[in-house]
Each structure stands twice: as C-alpha cells, then as structure tokens.
Design an enzyme around this catalytic site. Structure first.
Site, PDB file in Angstrom:
ATOM      1  N   GLY A 247     -51.114   9.891 -19.392  1.00  0.00           N
ATOM      2  CA  GLY A 247     -51.098  10.612 -20.666  1.00  0.00           C
ATOM      3  C   GLY A 247     -51.635   9.772 -21.809  1.00  0.00           C
ATOM      4  N   TYR A 248     -52.939   9.618 -21.859  1.00  0.00           N
ATOM      5  CA  TYR A 248     -53.578   8.895 -22.968  1.00  0.00           C
ATOM      6  C   TYR A 248     -54.217   9.897 -23.941  1.00  0.00           C
ATOM      7  CZ  TYR A 248     -53.506   4.165 -20.816  1.00  0.00           C
ATOM      8  OH  TYR A 248     -53.155   2.955 -20.297  1.00  0.00           O
ATOM      9  N   SER A 249     -55.212  10.682 -23.426  1.00  0.00           N
ATOM     10  CA  SER A 249     -56.024  11.535 -24.302  1.00  0.00           C
ATOM     11  C   SER A 249     -55.217  12.669 -24.916  1.00  0.00           C
ATOM     12  CB  SER A 249     -57.181  12.147 -23.516  1.00  0.00           C
ATOM     13  OG  SER A 249     -57.892  11.151 -22.848  1.00  0.00           O
TER      14      SER A 249
ATOM     15  N   GLU B  68     -59.729   0.534 -14.732  1.00  0.00           N
ATOM     16  CA  GLU B  68     -60.189   1.893 -14.420  1.00  0.00           C
ATOM     17  C   GLU B  68     -61.714   1.940 -14.392  1.00  0.00           C
ATOM     18  OE1 GLU B  68     -58.666   4.862 -17.122  1.00  0.00           O
ATOM     19  OE2 GLU B  68     -59.721   6.489 -16.105  1.00  0.00           O
TER      20      GLU B  68
HETATM   21  C1  LIG Z   1     -62.154  15.580 -15.571  1.00  0.00           C
HETATM   22  C2  LIG Z   1     -61.497  14.696 -16.578  1.00  0.00           C
HETATM   23  C3  LIG Z   1     -60.310  14.080 -16.259  1.00  0.00           C
HETATM   24  C4  LIG Z   1     -59.637  13.314 -17.200  1.00  0.00           C
HETATM   25  N1  LIG Z   1     -58.418  12.784 -16.870  1.00  0.00           N
HETATM   26  C5  LIG Z   1     -57.707  12.157 -17.825  1.00  0.00           C
HETATM   27  C6  LIG Z   1     -56.373  11.747 -17.560  1.00  0.00           C
HETATM   28  O1  LIG Z   1     -55.853  11.896 -16.448  1.00  0.00           O
HETATM   29  N2  LIG Z   1     -55.664  11.179 -18.560  1.00  0.00           N
HETATM   30  C7  LIG Z   1     -56.191  10.973 -19.806  1.00  0.00           C
HETATM   31  O2  LIG Z   1     -55.507  10.424 -20.659  1.00  0.00           O
HETATM   32  N3  LIG Z   1     -57.455  11.356 -20.087  1.00  0.00           N
HETATM   33  C8  LIG Z   1     -58.214  11.948 -19.141  1.00  0.00           C
HETATM   34  N4  LIG Z   1     -59.502  12.361 -19.421  1.00  0.00           N
HETATM   35  C9  LIG Z   1     -59.961  12.255 -20.807  1.00  0.00           C
HETATM   36  C10 LIG Z   1     -61.130  11.325 -21.041  1.00  0.00           C
HETATM   37  O3  LIG Z   1     -60.730   9.988 -21.042  1.00  0.00           O
HETATM   38  C11 LIG Z   1     -61.761  11.757 -22.373  1.00  0.00           C
HETATM   39  O4  LIG Z   1     -62.337  13.037 -22.141  1.00  0.00           O
HETATM   40  C12 LIG Z   1     -62.811  10.805 -22.855  1.00  0.00           C
HETATM   41  O5  LIG Z   1     -62.224   9.622 -23.308  1.00  0.00           O
HETATM   42  C13 LIG Z   1     -63.666  11.412 -24.005  1.00  0.00           C
HETATM   43  O6  LIG Z   1     -62.854  11.904 -25.010  1.00  0.00           O
HETATM   44  P1  LIG Z   1     -63.002  13.401 -25.583  1.00  0.00           P
HETATM   45  O7  LIG Z   1     -63.046  14.319 -24.417  1.00  0.00           O
HETATM   46  O8  LIG Z   1     -61.972  13.607 -26.607  1.00  0.00           O
HETATM   47  O9  LIG Z   1     -64.446  13.448 -26.237  1.00  0.00           O
HETATM   48  P2  LIG Z   1     -64.847  12.926 -27.694  1.00  0.00           P
HETATM   49  O10 LIG Z   1     -64.257  11.585 -27.929  1.00  0.00           O
HETATM   50  O11 LIG Z   1     -64.562  14.003 -28.687  1.00  0.00           O
HETATM   51  O12 LIG Z   1     -66.411  12.762 -27.526  1.00  0.00           O
HETATM   52  C14 LIG Z   1     -67.317  13.874 -27.577  1.00  0.00           C
HETATM   53  C15 LIG Z   1     -68.725  13.343 -27.362  1.00  0.00           C
HETATM   54  O13 LIG Z   1     -69.073  12.440 -28.432  1.00  0.00           O
HETATM   55  C16 LIG Z   1     -69.456  11.159 -27.919  1.00  0.00           C
HETATM   56  N5  LIG Z   1     -68.945  10.106 -28.799  1.00  0.00           N
HETATM   57  C17 LIG Z   1     -67.689   9.990 -29.292  1.00  0.00           C
HETATM   58  N6  LIG Z   1     -67.574   8.889 -30.063  1.00  0.00           N
HETATM   59  C18 LIG Z   1     -68.784   8.270 -30.019  1.00  0.00           C
HETATM   60  C19 LIG Z   1     -69.311   7.058 -30.595  1.00  0.00           C
HETATM   61  N7  LIG Z   1     -68.541   6.252 -31.350  1.00  0.00           N
HETATM   62  N8  LIG Z   1     -70.600   6.717 -30.324  1.00  0.00           N
HETATM   63  C20 LIG Z   1     -71.382   7.522 -29.522  1.00  0.00           C
HETATM   64  N9  LIG Z   1     -70.949   8.678 -28.981  1.00  0.00           N
HETATM   65  C21 LIG Z   1     -69.667   9.042 -29.200  1.00  0.00           C
HETATM   66  C22 LIG Z   1     -68.801  11.103 -26.537  1.00  0.00           C
HETATM   67  O14 LIG Z   1     -69.516  10.243 -25.667  1.00  0.00           O
HETATM   68  C23 LIG Z   1     -68.896  12.546 -26.062  1.00  0.00           C
HETATM   69  O15 LIG Z   1     -70.155  12.802 -25.537  1.00  0.00           O
HETATM   70  C24 LIG Z   1     -60.213  13.105 -18.481  1.00  0.00           C
HETATM   71  C25 LIG Z   1     -61.437  13.701 -18.791  1.00  0.00           C
HETATM   72  C26 LIG Z   1     -62.078  14.479 -17.855  1.00  0.00           C
HETATM   73  C27 LIG Z   1     -63.381  15.122 -18.231  1.00  0.00           C
END
Ligand SMILES: Cc1cc2nc3c(=O)[nH]c(=O)nc-3n(C[C@H](O)[C@H](O)[C@H](O)COP(=O)(O)OP(=O)(O)OC[C@H]3O[C@@H](n4cnc5c(N)ncnc54)[C@H](O)[C@@H]3O)c2cc1C
Length: 365
Positions: free
Chosen positions: A92-94, A210
């Site tokens: 539970g991070y995101s 990870e």
């Molecule tokens: C299938 C799947 C499983 C997952 N499982 C888990 C889980 O079990 N537990 C958990 O905690 N999380 C999980 N995640 C979450 C994952 O870690 C996040 O989706 C990821 O960190 C991106 O965050 P976000 O989705 O909020 O996108 P955002 O942070 O909103 O990013 C949106 C877009 O903007 C780009 N972007 C953002 N900031 C910047 C920057 N500073 N410079 C350049 N580009 C940028 C990103 O690359 C992306 O393309 C999972 C995600 C997926 C897709």
C-alpha cells in the site's frame, strides 16, 4: 495467465520445503544465506526452467523490511508465516494523486492511545483481493519541513473493520489490481515498523530491490528462445515464420539488447559484491529490462497475428473452418499479455521517473 492464490501457494510451499523460499534471506531467519552470485544463479535457473515468479510482496518486500528494521516481536510474529507462504501480503504505497510524487501521500495514521486510527485510500494495490495483510506508507505527521519525514511504515491486518477492497479491472480483462479504503481503521501501535517518521527510508530501500527485480533479463531471454523455436515450426505445412527475414531480424535485435543488459546486470552484481550499495543502476535495469519485456510481448503479438485476440467471435472462426490457429501455443495469451504488461513500465516507479534518476545520478545532469 496468472496463477490462482492456491496454485501460487502450492508452488511457494514447494520451494519452502526445499529450503529455497527465503533464497534472499539470511540464515538466522530461515533463509538460504546465499551470496549475491548464488541468488543470481538461482533466479536464472528458475527462469530457464520457466517456473512461476515468486509473488514479491511477502518474501521479497515486507519480509526483508521486517528482518532489517522490525522489532524482535514482529520478527517472531510475521517472518515464519511469510517464509512458509501461509500469509499473503500486498503493498500500500500509491494513492489517487500520489504515485510518482509518492511523498505527497495523504493516508493519515493518528495516534489514539496504543492504536493508530487510519483514514485514506490506496490504489493500484496488486492482489489485495487475496491479501491477509497490507504494508503501508502512512502520514503520521505534517509538521516536518521535509514531507518525507512525516511518513511511517505500518502493517495492517486486512480483516480489520473499516478496510474495504474495490476491484479495478484492467484492459486485458483481468482482476489483478484494486483500490483499498481505510475508514477509521484501528491499528495497534505494535504494528509500526522501525521508528515513527522513518518509513520513507525503509520504503526507498524496498523500491531499489523492486526495481532490480523487475529487470527480468533471464525470463525475457527464455521467452525469446521459445518464440524463436515456435517461429521455426511449420504450421500445417505452411512456411515457418522463421523464413521471414524481417521478423527474424527483429528477434535478433532484441537478443543483442538483452545480451547487453545481461552484462550490465553482471557488472552491477560485481560492483555490489565488492561492497558498493545498489544505487541508480537499479533504475537502468528496471527501465531497460521492462522495455525489452514489452518488445518481446510485441513480437509474440506479431507472430500470432489476429489469432492473438483473446476472444475470437464464434462466427469468425466458423467462416474459416479449415484454418488452423496460427502458431500453436502462441495465440492463447499473446494479446492479453501484451496489454497486461504495459504495466511493467509504470509500476515500481514509471520509466520516465527512472530516466530522471539516471540523468541526475548517472549522467550528472
Ligand atoms: C499494474 C500495476 C500494479 C501496481 N501495483 C502497485 C501496488 O501493488 N502497490 C502500490 O503501491 N502501487 C502499485 N502500482 C502503482 C505504481 O507504482 C504507480 O502507478 C506509479 O508509481 C506511477 O504513479 P501514477 O500511476 O500515480 O502516475 P503519475 O505519477 O500520475 O504519472 C503519470 C505520468 O506522468 C509521468 N510523470 C510523472 N512525474 C514525472 C516527472 N517528474 N518527470 C517525467 N514524467 C513524469 C509518469 O511517468 C506517467 O507517465 C501499480 C501500478 C500498476 C500499473
């Protein structure tokens, strides 16, 4: 296709019975105590034998955090069941609005005697629907100048009143990820790992592991070897796909890149073996490793052609009664897998974020 919890547990328990479940754990906690090179070879052998991947959340993530930073009581309470795969964990991070900028997370844990009261929402939580426990980054203070300093690492029993799980169905049609809601959830303070406010430090260590783990070089090499073998087979007397020089050139191009990444992996291994902490190199492995995984998924899709579609309408097949399905064993999961693994360049920190890390810490930009 993903295994069920029951099948996955059977597999992990078989590893446990051989003493291999904690292949990355120290001996004192029931692990193998293997060196980095031994761990690398084990993972490579597992990939070459096409074994399922170990679900990382217990054995690969929270286990190492607990044996490194947890109290004696937490080690005794949690580690044996994690090692034996009796308990299933999720991460539970995101949160909605806090992914790449994780330090902006808003799930709050407020002290109430010997408990915390947790309120907030986690999202994209992989396999939460099967989990007994969730390890969370939560905000315990908003007073610090650095946002990261008010974050703590908390273990929450999923059966606690106020925890609810809502499924998120992905584009491939599968249920793998979820939203997890916390509505005034009472969590004993004993479930705090390490010091209050130090969760960011523990969480960062975990993310580096990870990222290195998501490179998956040996697994991608295995899949590419399989594809090459399948392309060499003739289907119902037709010319094999390997006669198509353009397709074979694409396979060769990915093979070359994979070999280069294998050497990067070995160089990182050599550096860490000689005492260097894993740093931005894990970002290179994550970024390039997932790009190559996706390149191979695309080649499988191309090889399978329209038979890669997961649900071929009945009458469509009927229109071509003599037609064999192209590439036995290829057509079944090429499209769902292609769509499912778009996730690889997002989870564990998106590939754009990895590029930022590489630019700053490797290239010094
Ligand atoms: C299938 C799947 C499983 C997952 N499982 C888990 C889980 O079990 N537990 C958990 O905690 N999380 C999980 N995640 C979450 C994952 O870690 C996040 O989706 C990821 O960190 C991106 O965050 P976000 O989705 O909020 O996108 P955002 O942070 O909103 O990013 C949106 C877009 O903007 C780009 N972007 C953002 N900031 C910047 C920057 N500073 N410079 C350049 N580009 C940028 C990103 O690359 C992306 O393309 C999972 C995600 C997926 C897709």
């Amino acid at each position: 296709m993903p295994l069920s919890r029951e099948h996955q547990q059977r597999f992990q328990k078989a590893l446990y019975a051989r003493g291999w479940a904690g292949y990355n754990w120290p001996v004192e906690y029931g692990g193998t105590g293997w060196s980095l090179v031994q761990k690398y070879l084990f993972q490579k052998e597992m990939a070459d034998a096409n074994m399922p991947a170990i679900v990382p959340f217990g054995l690969g993530m929270v286990g190492p955090i607990i044996y490194t930073y947890g109290s004696a009581e937490q080690k005794q309470r949690f580690l044996p069941d994690i090692l034996a795969s009796n308990t299933w964990w999720c991460q539970g991070y995101s949160e909605p609005g806090s992914g790449s900028d994780l330090a902006s997370l808003k799930t709050r844990a407020e002290r109430d005697g010997d408990h915390y009261i947790v309120n907030g929402t986690k999202t994209w939580t992989t396999l939460a629907q099967h989990a007994d426990w969730i390890f969370c980054l939560v905000r315990t203070s908003s007073d610090s100048a650095r946002r990261q300093d008010g974050i703590s690492f908390l273990l929450v029993d999923m059966a606690t009143p106020g925890v609810s799980v809502r499924p998120i169905i992905t584009i491939d049609g599968s249920h793998e990820i979820n939203e997890v809601h916390f509505d005034a959830v009472r969590v004993p303070r004993d479930n705090l790992v390490g010091e209050e406010g130090k969760g960011w430090t523990y969480g960062k260590v975990l993310l580096q592991h990870e990222r290195t783990g998501t490179a998956g070089v040996a697994r991608t090499q295995y899949r590419l070897r399989e594809l090459r073998a399948q392309a060499g087979r003739s289907v119902r007397g037709a010319a094999p796909l390997s006669n198509d020089a353009n397709f074979m050139r694409k396979i060769a191009a990915v093979e070359v890149e994979l070999k280069a990444l294998e050497y990067t992996e070995l160089r990182t291994l050599a550096a860490v073996t000689s005492g260097k902490a894993p740093g931005a190199e894990s970002s290179i492995l994550k970024f390039k490793g997932t790009e190559l995984q996706q390149a191979v998924d695309e080649l499988y899709l191309e090889a399978a052609g329209y038979y890669a579609l997961p649900y071929v309408p009945e009458q469509y097949v009927y229109d071509f009664p003599d037609q064999d399905r192209v590439g036995e064993g290829v057509e079944t999961d090429a499209a769902p897998r292609y769509f499912n693994f778009r996730k690889a360049s997002i989870y564990g920190g998106s590939n754009e974020i990895q590029k930022n890390i590489i630019a700053k810490h490797v290239l010094g930009l």
